[in-house]
Motif scaffolding. Sequence first.
Motif, PDB file in Angstrom:
ATOM      1  N   GLY A 135       0.796  -1.223   0.000  1.00  0.00           N
ATOM      2  CA  GLY A 135       0.000   0.000   0.000  1.00  0.00           C
ATOM      3  C   GLY A 135       0.827   1.270   0.000  1.00  0.00           C
ATOM      4  N   SER A 136       2.144   1.143  -0.131  1.00  0.00           N
ATOM      5  CA  SER A 136       3.024   2.315  -0.132  1.00  0.00           C
ATOM      6  C   SER A 136       2.834   3.150  -1.393  1.00  0.00           C
ATOM      7  N   ARG A 137       3.241   4.398  -1.294  1.00  0.00           N
ATOM      8  CA  ARG A 137       3.309   5.296  -2.458  1.00  0.00           C
ATOM      9  C   ARG A 137       4.755   5.750  -2.618  1.00  0.00           C
ATOM     10  N   LEU A 138       5.171   5.970  -3.859  1.00  0.00           N
ATOM     11  CA  LEU A 138       6.535   6.371  -4.174  1.00  0.00           C
ATOM     12  C   LEU A 138       6.543   7.730  -4.848  1.00  0.00           C
ATOM     13  N   PRO A 184      18.769   7.133  -9.899  1.00  0.00           N
ATOM     14  CA  PRO A 184      17.324   7.262  -9.677  1.00  0.00           C
ATOM     15  C   PRO A 184      16.960   6.837  -8.260  1.00  0.00           C
ATOM     16  N   ALA A 185      15.975   7.503  -7.695  1.00  0.00           N
ATOM     17  CA  ALA A 185      15.581   7.212  -6.321  1.00  0.00           C
ATOM     18  C   ALA A 185      14.096   7.485  -6.144  1.00  0.00           C
ATOM     19  N   PHE A 186      13.548   6.914  -5.078  1.00  0.00           N
ATOM     20  CA  PHE A 186      12.144   7.135  -4.729  1.00  0.00           C
ATOM     21  C   PHE A 186      12.044   7.364  -3.221  1.00  0.00           C
ATOM     22  N   ALA A 187      11.211   8.331  -2.852  1.00  0.00           N
ATOM     23  CA  ALA A 187      10.821   8.466  -1.450  1.00  0.00           C
ATOM     24  C   ALA A 187       9.626   7.552  -1.231  1.00  0.00           C
ATOM     25  N   GLN A 188       9.750   6.625  -0.286  1.00  0.00           N
ATOM     26  CA  GLN A 188       8.675   5.669  -0.015  1.00  0.00           C
ATOM     27  C   GLN A 188       7.886   6.114   1.205  1.00  0.00           C
ATOM     28  N   TYR A 189       6.558   6.174   1.039  1.00  0.00           N
ATOM     29  CA  TYR A 189       5.639   6.515   2.121  1.00  0.00           C
ATOM     30  C   TYR A 189       4.714   5.319   2.361  1.00  0.00           C
ATOM     31  N   ARG A 190       4.690   4.826   3.600  1.00  0.00           N
ATOM     32  CA  ARG A 190       3.817   3.697   3.941  1.00  0.00           C
ATOM     33  C   ARG A 190       2.493   4.207   4.510  1.00  0.00           C
ATOM     34  N   PRO A 191       1.428   3.398   4.410  1.00  0.00           N
ATOM     35  CA  PRO A 191       0.152   3.794   5.026  1.00  0.00           C
ATOM     36  C   PRO A 191       0.324   3.994   6.530  1.00  0.00           C
ATOM     37  N   ARG A 192      -0.406   4.956   7.063  1.00  0.00           N
ATOM     38  CA  ARG A 192      -0.379   5.164   8.509  1.00  0.00           C
ATOM     39  C   ARG A 192      -0.809   3.892   9.238  1.00  0.00           C
ATOM     40  N   GLN A 193      -0.173   3.644  10.365  1.00  0.00           N
ATOM     41  CA  GLN A 193      -0.493   2.461  11.166  1.00  0.00           C
ATOM     42  C   GLN A 193      -1.567   2.729  12.214  1.00  0.00           C
ATOM     43  N   ASP A 194      -1.990   4.009  12.340  1.00  0.00           N
ATOM     44  CA  ASP A 194      -2.970   4.353  13.381  1.00  0.00           C
ATOM     45  C   ASP A 194      -4.398   4.399  12.851  1.00  0.00           C
ATOM     46  N   GLY A 195      -4.589   3.960  11.606  1.00  0.00           N
ATOM     47  CA  GLY A 195      -5.940   3.918  11.053  1.00  0.00           C
ATOM     48  C   GLY A 195      -6.373   5.195  10.369  1.00  0.00           C
TER      49      GLY A 195
END
Length: 334
Positions: free
Chosen positions: A269-272, A281-292
């Motif tokens: 469910g991450s976004r790059l 080349p690189a990507f910043a990875q953002y994971r879904p919040r764990q607090d809902g």
Amino acid sequence: MTDTGNLTTAPAGAREDLDAALDRYRVELTGYCYRMLGSAFDAEDAVQDTYVRAWRGYAKFEGRSSLRSWLYRIATNVCMDLLSAGSRRARPMDLTSPQHQASAVLNERPEVTWLEPVPDARVLPQTADPAEAALARESVRLAFVAALQHLPPRQRAVLILREVLAWKADEVAALLETTTASVNSALQRARATLSARPVRDSEAADPLDAEQVRLLERYLSAFEAYDITRLTALLHEDAVLSMPPYDLWLRGPEDIAAWHLNQGIGCKGSRLVPTTANGLPAFAQYRPRQDGRPGHVPWALQVLEVSGGRITGLNAFLDTGRWFPLFGLPEELP
């Protein structure tokens, strides 16, 4: 901010000349210090220290060398001082053997252990010469900077000045206050050390050719869909996954796929967000919040090494509290 009080009382015109020079050479000096030290933050500190020393010593600068050469001499001395303890930055592949996913153990090491990523704009001066730009990008690649860390500080400086910055042997000798013969000898020893530790090829991020663009688009699509079959199809058979500050690293699509489907399943469910680091080349990875709550939060700066149409290295730097501000990345994604 570094204290600049009690500095030289040089005339106003001279101070303006020094200010202009410090501004003009900031990026290339930061790149030089980064190659020497392997740390983006240490490089910034070294350049700041260089500027303070330059201000304090400017009244004694007699113009027998160019101002640029003089600043490089100061920067070299600063880096030598920082390297005197003998420590060197490393990648996980320099410290441990590859593990298998099923028995992988996450062992965290201190921040000072690791070779650090750096934003291209901090270390790559703008140039209209494509060959010069290509050499500059090549010389800040993670693999190359990691290889430099195996050289003694003096050899490291000689190799960077001679082969990256294209200084003449006599110019380097003057900077290091030694002989041309000594410089040539140090360069030969440095080359021999690096030839015994071949640097794996990786292709630059700027400019990207059509094949690279397609590869990165396919990687982004596969990762965000968390389609691990599609993702691992993009990997070289000897591809490596590393995750500083952990010394764990995995080799090969099978173990990398197993990691993503087991210990790394939280990345689903991450976004790059695309970026560049170390000329790669690189990507910043953002994971879904764990607090809902809705939204995504920083998880990793992924720096990709690419060669021959395949991904050879996935370097996931997890200390996002340091990396995301340095790269100007958002604190979260809505």
